[in-house]
Design a protein around this motif. Structure first.
Motif, short mmCIF file in Angstrom:
data_model
loop_
_atom_site.label_atom_id
_atom_site.label_comp_id
_atom_site.label_asym_id
_atom_site.label_seq_id
_atom_site.Cartn_x
_atom_site.Cartn_y
_atom_site.Cartn_z
N ILE A 43 0.82 -1.21 0.00
CA ILE A 43 0.00 0.00 0.00
C ILE A 43 0.85 1.26 0.00
O ILE A 43 0.50 2.27 -0.62
CB ILE A 43 -0.94 -0.01 1.23
CG1 ILE A 43 -1.94 -1.15 1.12
CG2 ILE A 43 -1.68 1.32 1.36
CD1 ILE A 43 -2.84 -1.28 2.33
N ARG A 44 1.98 1.23 0.68
CA ARG A 44 2.78 2.44 0.86
C ARG A 44 3.27 3.03 -0.46
O ARG A 44 3.46 4.24 -0.57
CB ARG A 44 3.98 2.13 1.76
CG ARG A 44 4.82 0.95 1.30
CD ARG A 44 5.89 0.59 2.31
NE ARG A 44 6.55 -0.68 1.97
CZ ARG A 44 7.58 -1.16 2.63
NH1 ARG A 44 8.09 -0.48 3.64
NH2 ARG A 44 8.11 -2.31 2.29
N TRP A 45 3.46 2.19 -1.49
CA TRP A 45 4.01 2.69 -2.76
C TRP A 45 2.96 3.43 -3.58
O TRP A 45 3.30 4.13 -4.53
CB TRP A 45 4.58 1.53 -3.57
CG TRP A 45 5.55 0.72 -2.77
CD1 TRP A 45 5.44 -0.59 -2.42
CD2 TRP A 45 6.79 1.17 -2.21
NE1 TRP A 45 6.52 -0.99 -1.67
CE2 TRP A 45 7.36 0.07 -1.52
CE3 TRP A 45 7.47 2.39 -2.20
CZ2 TRP A 45 8.58 0.16 -0.84
CZ3 TRP A 45 8.69 2.48 -1.52
CH2 TRP A 45 9.22 1.38 -0.87
N LEU A 46 1.69 3.30 -3.20
CA LEU A 46 0.63 4.00 -3.92
C LEU A 46 -0.05 5.06 -3.06
O LEU A 46 -1.06 5.63 -3.46
CB LEU A 46 -0.43 3.00 -4.42
CG LEU A 46 -0.12 2.25 -5.72
CD1 LEU A 46 0.98 1.22 -5.53
CD2 LEU A 46 -1.38 1.57 -6.25
N ASN B 91 10.09 8.91 -3.12
CA ASN B 91 9.39 9.67 -4.17
C ASN B 91 8.61 8.79 -5.14
O ASN B 91 8.75 8.93 -6.37
CB ASN B 91 10.38 10.54 -4.95
CG ASN B 91 11.15 11.50 -4.07
OD1 ASN B 91 10.60 12.04 -3.11
ND2 ASN B 91 12.41 11.72 -4.39
N PRO B 92 7.79 7.87 -4.67
CA PRO B 92 7.01 7.05 -5.61
C PRO B 92 5.91 7.86 -6.28
O PRO B 92 5.24 8.67 -5.65
CB PRO B 92 6.42 5.97 -4.71
CG PRO B 92 6.31 6.62 -3.36
CD PRO B 92 7.49 7.54 -3.27
N LYS B 93 5.75 7.65 -7.57
CA LYS B 93 4.68 8.30 -8.34
C LYS B 93 3.92 7.20 -9.06
O LYS B 93 4.49 6.43 -9.83
CB LYS B 93 5.26 9.31 -9.33
CG LYS B 93 6.05 10.43 -8.69
CD LYS B 93 6.67 11.34 -9.73
CE LYS B 93 7.48 12.46 -9.07
NZ LYS B 93 8.65 11.91 -8.31
N ILE C 26 -1.40 -0.98 -12.90
CA ILE C 26 -0.75 -0.04 -11.99
C ILE C 26 0.62 0.32 -12.56
O ILE C 26 1.40 -0.56 -12.91
CB ILE C 26 -0.59 -0.63 -10.58
CG1 ILE C 26 -1.97 -0.81 -9.93
CG2 ILE C 26 0.28 0.28 -9.70
CD1 ILE C 26 -1.91 -1.47 -8.56
N LYS C 27 0.87 1.61 -12.67
CA LYS C 27 2.18 2.10 -13.09
C LYS C 27 2.84 2.82 -11.92
O LYS C 27 2.24 3.66 -11.28
CB LYS C 27 2.04 3.06 -14.28
CG LYS C 27 1.59 2.38 -15.56
CD LYS C 27 1.63 3.35 -16.74
CE LYS C 27 1.30 2.64 -18.05
NZ LYS C 27 1.39 3.57 -19.21
N LEU C 28 4.10 2.44 -11.68
CA LEU C 28 4.82 3.01 -10.55
C LEU C 28 6.23 3.42 -10.98
O LEU C 28 6.95 2.63 -11.60
CB LEU C 28 4.91 2.00 -9.40
CG LEU C 28 5.75 2.40 -8.19
CD1 LEU C 28 5.12 3.57 -7.45
CD2 LEU C 28 5.94 1.21 -7.24
N ASP D 135 -10.27 -3.10 -1.14
CA ASP D 135 -9.59 -2.49 -2.28
C ASP D 135 -8.75 -1.30 -1.81
O ASP D 135 -9.08 -0.15 -2.09
CB ASP D 135 -10.63 -2.05 -3.31
CG ASP D 135 -10.02 -1.35 -4.52
OD1 ASP D 135 -8.82 -1.56 -4.78
OD2 ASP D 135 -10.76 -0.59 -5.18
N PRO D 136 -7.65 -1.55 -1.07
CA PRO D 136 -6.87 -0.44 -0.52
C PRO D 136 -6.14 0.38 -1.58
O PRO D 136 -5.72 1.51 -1.30
CB PRO D 136 -5.87 -1.13 0.41
CG PRO D 136 -5.74 -2.50 -0.16
CD PRO D 136 -7.08 -2.85 -0.70
#
Length: 379
Positions: free
Chosen positions: A237-240, A265-267, A283-285, A328-329
């Motif tokens: 969850i933390r990356w989004l 700095n995740p986007k 999902i794009k990270l 759906d977090p």
């Protein structure tokens, strides 16, 4: 003479306006509020601090732990519990300094949360910006935990969670105003951090010192508690969540650790994929990374691939575990509702808005470099 007399009368009238002011020591300041429900009774817990002992001049050293008072009131409704709390009150209570709200697991149902919202929202003193948590532990114990070096309890995780999250991120703290916003949004999932007391990590003079930690989260969707999950299961969850996320990740080559990567700095972005009557998500990270430690001799290009694979696995594992309890977090369904409310409503009626195959693809790009390296050079 008449002018002086008039001036004296005017000044007397103005000064008389302060006659009912209260001194700091004459008011009891509530700093945290806890609500639980047991045996058909609401239980209110309050944490009260003595601001006169907490305040200190610059350059002085606190030598004694600031006293913490915990109040408790019970009743068939929250109003009755509050009245019970007031019966033994010795001075006037101020609610204007409440910075934390803790809810027991049994309170996280619509009929009880509605009473919590009604009581806190109608108060002219309690602010919407307080931090909110859930817990399975005793609230009396939670409210008496003190931080390091005899610091004020106001410097604990209960009252100041954002600084700890910015340094090393797991489950993002949430303020009450955002909790309500997501709770009332049918397509959103609330990730409510849960607190517990731990004595596993720190000692004071060789004695175990209890401290607070976020050990997991309660997941709430459609105003229904879907369940509780431990911290390690929610790592993706933390990356989004926010670009403020910063954390270290140990990446593996086979069964052996290859290195430790510091990520920040995740986007992220979410794309909706429609195939006939089915809806999937991509999902794009993009995230910046620095190699902290190398455990195996690995080229930076290979380390980059291992880091991206580890992130994809972490994100997918969290999705699969939360989808299993119909949560759906990542707020994928919320993106669909904003883009196509009619389609989302149809899928929800058929109970197909989210399942374990909904996440089609995870595209991760890591801009990786070594400590001290200014440019990303793949070798």
């Amino acid at each position: 003479m008449k002018k002086l007399l008039c001036l004296f009368i005017i000044m007397s009238v103005l000064l008389a306006g302060c006659w009912d002011n209260k001194e700091v020591q004459d008011i009891n300041y509530i700093t945290a509020l806890g609500i639980d429900y047991k045996e058909d009774q609401y239980i209110i817990y309050v944490q009260m601090l003595d601001f006169a002992t907490i305040a200190r001049q610059e350059g002085t050293k606190q030598t004694e732990t600031a006293p913490i008072w915990v109040g408790r009131g019970t009743g068939s409704t929250l109003s009755d519990a509050l009245i019970d709390l007031y019966t033994a009150n010795q001075q006037r209570i101020s609610w204007g300094h409440v910075t934390a709200l803790v809810l027991g697991e049994s309170v996280l149902v619509p009929e009880r949360l509605s009473q919590v919202f009604d009581m806190t929202n109608r108060s002219q003193e309690i602010r919407y910006t307080k931090w909110i948590y859930g817990t399975k532990d005793s609230m009396e114990d939670l409210f008496t935990v003190s931080p390091f070096f005899q610091l004020s309890p106001l410097h604990s995780l209960l009252h100041e969670p954002q600084e700890s999250y910015r340094q090393f991120s797991f489950i993002r703290p949430i303020q009450f105003v955002n909790f309500i916003r997501l709770y009332r949004e049918d397509a959103a999932t609330v990730v409510l951090p849960s607190l517990q007391i731990t004595t596993a990590n720190w000692t004071e003079n060789l004695k175990q010192h209890p401290l607070l930690e976020v050990n997991g989260a309660f997941l709430i969707q459609h105003q229904t508690l879907k369940g509780w999950m431990q911290r390690s299961d929610l790592a993706g969850i933390r990356w989004l969540s926010t670009p403020e996320t910063r954390a270290s990740l140990v990446v593996f080559s086979g069964i052996k650790a290859a290195g430790s990567i510091y990520l920040e700095n995740p986007k992220s972005a979410i794309e909706i994929i429609r195939e006939g009557e089915e809806v999937y998500y991509r999902i794009k990270l993009n995230v910046d990374g620095m190699v902290q430690n190398i455990y195996q001799k690995t080229r930076i290009g290979e380390m980059k691939k291992l880091t991206e694979a580890s992130l994809r696995e972490e994100i997918r594992n969290t999705f699969l575990k939360t989808a299993a309890i119909h949560a759906d977090p990542y707020q994928l369904g919320l993106q669909l509702r904003r883009a196509d409310p009619k389609l989302w409503d149809e899928l929800r009626k058929e109970k197909r808005e989210m399942h374990q195959a909904s996440l089609r693809e995870i595209d991760v790009q890591v801009s990786l470099r070594y400590w001290g390296q200014r440019k990303n050079i793949n070798r």
